[in-house]
Every structure is written in structure tokens, then in C-alpha cells.
Design an enzyme around this catalytic site. Structure first.
Site, PDB file in Angstrom:
ATOM      1  CD  GLU A 135      -5.578   2.230  -7.861  1.00  0.00           C
ATOM      2  OE1 GLU A 135      -4.822   3.117  -8.287  1.00  0.00           O
ATOM      3  OE2 GLU A 135      -5.155   1.159  -7.364  1.00  0.00           O
ATOM      4  CG  ASP A 155      -2.938   1.414   1.448  1.00  0.00           C
ATOM      5  OD1 ASP A 155      -3.583   1.126   0.419  1.00  0.00           O
ATOM      6  OD2 ASP A 155      -1.901   0.823   1.793  1.00  0.00           O
TER       7      ASP A 155
HETATM    8 ZN   LIG Z   1      -1.667   2.405  -5.334  1.00  0.00          ZN
END
Ligand SMILES: [Zn+2]
Length: 682
Positions: free
Chosen positions: A518, A586
Site C-alpha cells: 500500500e 508487490d
Molecule cells: Zn494494490
């Protein structure tokens, strides 16, 4: 095992409801394993296929349940939460003293579970809506009707909502946007491959069936279905594609009301806004002005009667899941079975818990938080967030390609990120929404209309940064570029993402990577274009911007080569541009959480647990978060619509680029989990 638990309690549940004496025993299944040695396929070399290594046995032992189209660790936890919510809702209906919140959510849930009351009403809840549309005499009345549908949250023709101003995020303004199609993406209407042609054919059959259920004769309904497809194809052709929409500059068109009204006069926007429930305003952001210019011609060319058919369809489609079994089943046949490959519809109770969460989630969420989420969970998460923010600060400091000028701004943005954990500071007041124990469709529509009005009320007011866009039981997390905040609902802060008794390596590989993910969204291809206040503004030097774009191009090309699904209808590769932000997040998340973990462990030697070093446990925990099985149909749909890569590539894509992973498992150059040209942004 799971199926059995469910069968037994479905029966119990029915019996208890009728006798209604005592609370049924809790049906919540046991805790989900967080680091699962049994999931690992030891026949696979982790350096050859790490996803298969981490999840091979899990995939074998966890086939997709018949009422799902995708089954992974997220779903396991979400299902776990559904059971807890069902306990809360069942207890709220029992005789005895209940708070106003309990009574409200209990009544809502009851209205949904009471299928015999729903059958008795038949299509009565929909009839007045169809009559309103049938009564339209002019194109001006057509627009009035669109405004009415929008106020009641039925999508049609275009979209209207509020959001922070792209250049002054402190202020929330009105947005006018493309919309009005029913299939999940414009490509379904436009592409000519065999699958798209088949989808359109099935869609037309489905529309016809629902028109018939709404009372039209088969011949009439067949013609109406064709009209719907023609109208929606026009809207799809005027729509911007998903990938282009990711670039904020393509959505940035501040206009006065007079300007957009003049550019697309046939929309009668003055009529639309005359009494649509918004405060008066004079300027707004038109996300895609070309859509309005193009559909302007369509509004004129398509006969009024055809527009009425289209609006009737939008109302029928919106109401279908709220009506009788025949409507619900037809809706499922197309959207669940054909589009997603789901074999069976979910049991009623699951659908009703979800409906309560989506309609009154900030009331149900309070009861959920009271039951499950302690202050301790909030504190430990916050500490991890701070550790991972520190890692990002170090990471930025170490970048060789970024100038000090841009770094200074990046630190400012990082320092300004607001962390919201668990649940909002204040709970939403639903007391103005009438919730009745025997009016499911009415409850759903009134709750939805309440949310629309809440959204409209924000126009031309200071932005409410405390407002959450996910309910507390949600198993997810999000970053908002215009708010520069990261949000972790209570629902995700538990196994398999986070375990109170687990070692740091496992918790950092789980929720730690989610936090890092995030955080990285603030600096992905989209997020980097917003500044510390959440304004769409260039804060990078031109040179650094170029360096960044080269690095994300590497990621986009890398993921574009990954195969999402391969079946008898052909092979679909990932869209590396659509998934670029998520893939960047990621890769960044995996790096940042690892740095934070290593700063805790330091140089003190830590003994392996279960035969794995802390670094190996970290990557395995990450790998196991994304174990999943998915139907081919669902995978195809997601390749077109989902900005996230499938589980396999969330793991293998990220570890291929990670030197720390390769070191942890002793992978050698030339092995598949060692990318020849590793991509690294953060
Ligand atoms: Zn995301």
C-alpha cells in the site's frame, strides 16, 4: 469438512429462527493456518517455481468450492469473517434487549433471509420503477429519469459522483463520468474474437430472459434484448479503456457546467442537475469529455422508445438479485455461471450477510470490531507500519538514479502519509434510513439511496479525510492517491496475514508485505503523479521522471509475458500496463517489508523454525498468502478487468526480481526464479 459444518448449521439456523429461544452455537470455523507446512510441495525446487513450491499441496487440497469462482487464502479469511458476521446478525434477531444498531442490522438481514415474503411480493418492488420509465414522453423526461435512477443508485447512461478536486484535494467536487454499460468491460462489446462474440450472444439471451420474467412476451423481449446490446455498444465505443484511465492526465478535465452542457447539449444536463439532490455548483471534473460528445449524437439518433427499453433493462438488472428465486437464478446463471465459471449459487445466508455489509457496513462493522478487534492489534500494526515507512525512507536514500531534489519531495510525501488502521474514528449514522424486517428490495434501495445522497452532499465541501471507503470486516487494504492515506480494515489484520503468536518473519511476509504494498502505491506509475497533499502535480525533475518510466517499462514488459489462462479457447496473457501499479506495489512491498524485518533481526543469529531460516519463512509466508485456485472463466474476466495479477504471478513475478529471495534459497543464475533482467523500481 467445511461443507459439512455448513450443512449442519444451515439446518440448525433454520430451526433456531423459527423457535427463536436461545442463540445458536457459534458456527465460526477454527483459525486459519498462517504458515502451513502442509501447503508446501517439496517435490518442486523453490528456485524453479516458487509459487508451486509454496502452494502446490494447498492447491491440490483446496479445490474451488462449488459456490465460488476463485478460492484463495483471502477467500478463506473472508469466509471466516462471514461466519462471525452471521453469528452477530443471528443473535441480533433473537428476542431480548438489543441496541438500535443491532435491531437495524438484524431487521435488514431478516428481510433478506425471508425468502417466502420475497416470493409473495413477486415483481411488485420493480413495477413502479418500470411504470415511471414507461411514462416517459420526451427526451427531457428521459434525462429526469436518469437523474432519478442515479439518486437511487441504479447505474444508467453515464456516472455522476463526488471526489476530491484533482488539483486541490482539500476540496471535494462533482465528477461526471462515462458509464451505462452492463458487461464488465467495454472490450466485451467491441472485440471480435470467438469468446467475445459468444459472450454477447449469451448476454442477449440473458437480457431477453429477464425481460420475460418482468412480464414481456418472448418475441417482444427478444427484440428488446437486441436493442439493449445496440445501445450499450454505442456507450462502450465512446468509453475510454481501462489502461488509458489509469493515467490521471486522461481524467483531468475541469469544466464549467455551462461548458459541458454546450459540448453535449442533448444530455440536457441543466435538467439533470435541476433537482438531482446535489447542492448547487458551477464547475466539475468531466473525466472523459469525448464520451459525452460522442454519446450526444447517439442520444439524438436512437429513438426515445429504444432509450426507454434500455432504462427498463437497467432497472430490471439492478433489481434482479433482490427479487424472486426466478430472477435471482437467471442473474446467477449469467453473471456467476457463464461469466465466472461458478457452479452453484452461494447459500442464501452468505448472500444476505454480504448484502448487509454492503448496505449497512459501517453499523455491522462496529459490532464486528467490538467482537474481534482489540487495541493491541491496532498498536502492533501501527508499529509495523512505522518500521516499513522507515525502510522506505532508507530505500529512497539509497537510490542512485534519483536526484536529491526529487528525493526531498519524496520524503515529504512519505512523511505526510496518514495511516488508518482497523476502523473509522466515528461511525456512520444510518438513523434516517428506514429498515423494515419484511422489505428486502426496499431496504436495499433505501440504503443505496442514502449512500448516494451522502456522496452528493460532499460536493463543494472540504474533503473528509476520515471517511473510509471499505467496511471494517473487509479482507483488503487500500491507498488513496488523492488522500495520501493507507487504510487497513480490521478484517485483514488476522491469520493468515497476521498471527499474534507467530514469529516476525511470518508476520512481515504476510501483513508486512501488504503494508509495504500500500505504501508503494503512493509511488507507483499512478501514485507518483500526486503530491504529499494528494494533488495531481508534477514534483519530479524531468530527468528523474524519465528514469522512473524506464524502470516501470521494464516491469510492464516483464508481466506482459506472463500467461494468465490457457484453455481450449486459447491463451490470454497479462496486460502489463493495466497491472503495472499493482505489480510495482508487490515488488516494492516485498522489498520494504524484508528490509524492516532485517532491521529487527539485525545480526543476532536466529535459529531456523520448521527447518526454515527467517528469510525463507518470510518469503514462504508471502508465497502462501497468494495460494489460489481459479476457474478459467474467472481468470479470463480478470485478465481483462482486474488491475491485480493472478496469485501465481504476484509471487513468481516479485521473487524473480528479488536478490534477497535468491540469496535466501540459494538460487543460481539461469534458474527460472532468477530474472535475466531483473526489474526494480523501488
Ligand atoms: Zn494494490
Amino acid at each position: 469438512m467445511r461443507t459439512c459444518v455448513l450443512c449442519v448449521f444451515s439446518l440448525l439456523f433454520g430451526a433456531v429462527l423459527s423457535s427463536a429461544q436461545t442463540a445458536p452455537p457459534s458456527s465460526v470455523p477454527g483459525e486459519i493456518p498462517i504458515f502451513d507446512l502442509n501447503a508446501i510441495d517439496k517435490n518442486i525446487d523453490p528456485c524453479v517455481d516458487f509459487y508451486q513450491y509454496s502452494c502446490g499441496n494447498w492447491m491440490k487440497n483446496n479445490p474451488i468450492p462449488p459456490d465460488q469462482s476463485r478460492w484463495g487464502r483471502f477467500n478463506e479469511l473472508f469466509e471466516h469473517n462471514l461466519y462471525i458476521l452471521r453469528d452477530i446478525l443471528t443473535e441480533a434477531q433473537l428476542p431480548g434487549k438489543h441496541s438500535a444498531t443491532e435491531t437495524m442490522v438484524g431487521n435488514f438481514y431478516n428481510s433478506c433471509m425471508d425468502e417466502s415474503a420475497i416470493e409473495k411480493k413477486g415483481i411488485a418492488p420493480l413495477t413502479p420503477e418500470l411504470e415511471r420509465i414507461n411514462g416517459i414522453k420526451t427526451k427531457a423526461e428521459l434525462i429526469q429519469q436518469v437523474a432519478y435512477l442515479h439518486r437511487n443508485s441504479t447505474p444508467a447512461l453515464f456516472a455522476f459522483y463526488s471526489q476530491p478536486d484533482m488539483h486541490d484535494s482539500a476540496e471535494t467536487v462533482a465528477y461526471l463520468d462515462q458509464g451505462g454499460i452492463t458487461l464488465p468491460d467495454r472490450d466485451y462489446y467491441i472485440k471480435d474474437d470467438a469468446k467475445s462474440v459468444e459472450t454477447r450472444q449469451k448476454y442477449v439471451e440473458h437480457v431477453q430472459k429477464l425481460f420475460e420474467l418482468a412480464g414481456d412476451k418472448p418475441g417482444v423481449a427478444a427484440a428488446e434484448a437486441k436493442t439493449v446490446l445496440t445501445v450499450e455498444t454505442g456507450l462502450a465505443q465512446a468509453s475510454m479503456d481501462r489502461t488509458a484511465r489509469r493515467d490521471p492526465k486522461n481524467r483531468d478535465h475541469k469544466m464549467t457546467l455551462a461548458e459541458i452542457a454546450a459540448a453535449a447539449p442533448n444530455f440536457d444536463l441543466a435538467v439533470y442537475f435541476a433537482d438531482n439532490g446535489t447542492p448547487k455548483f458551477t464547475s466539475l471534473n468531466v473525466t472523459n469529455p469525448d464520451f459525452f460528445k460522442q454519446v450526444n449524437g447517439q442520444l439524438n439518433a436512437v429513438p426515445l422508445e429504444d432509450w426507454k427499453v434500455y432504462l427498463r433493462w437497467k432497472a430490471i438488472n439492478d433489481y434482479a438479485p433482490l427479487l424472486t428465486k426466478a430472477f435471482v437464478e437467471e442473474d446467477f446463471q449469467f453473471n456467476g455461471q457463464f461469466m465466472s465459471g461458478q457452479k452453484e449459487i452461494e447459500p442464501r445466508w452468505k448472500r444476505c450477510v454480504k448484502a448487509t455489509d454492503s448496505s449497512l457496513g459501517m453499523a455491522l462493522g462496529k459490532l464486528y470490531v467490538d467482537r474481534t478487534f482489540g487495541a493491541e492489534g491496532k498498536e502492533r500494526t501501527l508499529k509495523m507500519v512505522q518500521g516499513i515507512e522507515t525502510a522506505m525512507r532508507q530505500d529512497i536514500g539509497q537510490l542512485t538514479w534519483m536526484s536529491d531534489t526529487t528525493k526531498k519531495k519524496a520524503y515529504e510525501k512519505l512523511n505526510a502519509i496518514v495511516n488508518n488502521i482497523g476502523y473509522p474514528d466515528s461511525w456512520r449514522d444510518y438513523s434516517s434510513v428506514a429498515i423494515k424486517a419484511d422489505d428486502y428490495a426496499g431496504n436495499m434501495m433505501r440504503a443505496a439511496a442514502f449512500e448516494v445522497q451522502r456522496d452528493y452532499n460532499k460536493i463543494d465541501k472540504p474533503t473528509d479525510r476520515k471517511d473510509w471507503s471499505m467496511t471494517p470486516p473487509t479482507v483488503n487494504a487500500y491507498y488513496r492517491p488523492s488522500m495520501n492515506d493507507i487504510n487497513f480494515p480490521a478484517g485483514i489484520l488476522q491469520p493468515p496475514f497476521y498471527g499474534k503468536l507467530m514469529d516476525d518473519a511470518v508476520n512481515y511476509g504476510g501483513i508486512g508485505v501488504v503494508i509495504g504494498h500500500e505504501l508503494t502505491h503512493g509511488f507507483d506509475d499512478q501514485g507518483r503523479k500526486y503530491d504529499a497533499e494528494g494533488n495531481f502535480r508534477e514534483w519530479w525533475t524531468a530527468e528523474d521522471g524519465k528514469e522512473f518510466e524506464q524502470r516501470v517499462d521494464c516491469t510492464a514488459n516483464e508481466y506482459s509475458n506472463f500467461v494468465s489462462v490457457k484453455d481450449d479457447q486459447g491463451e490470454v496473457k497479462l496486460n502489463g500496463r493495466l497491472t503495472l501499479g499493482e505489480n510495482t506495489a508487490d515488488n516494492g512491498g516485498l522489498k520494504l517489508a524484508y528490509m524492516a524485518l532485517m532491521s529487527i533481526i539485525g545480526d543476532t543469529p536466529v535459529k531456523p523454525i520448521d527447518g526454515y531460516t527467517p528469510a525463507q519463512r518470510y518469503f514462504l509466508a508471502y508465497g502462501q498468502i497468494w495460494c489460489q485456485n481459479v476457474t478459467d472463466q474467472e481468470a479470463r474476466k480478470r485478465a481483462l478487468t482486474d488491475p491485480h495479477s493472478p496469485g501465481r504471478w504476484r509471487i513468481n513475478g516479485a521473487v524473480q526480481n528479488s536478490a534477497a529471495f535468491q540469496q535466501a534459497f540459494g538460487c543460481k543464475a539461469g534458474q527460472p526464479m532468477v530474472a535475466q533482467n531483473a526489474c526494480r523500481v523501488w
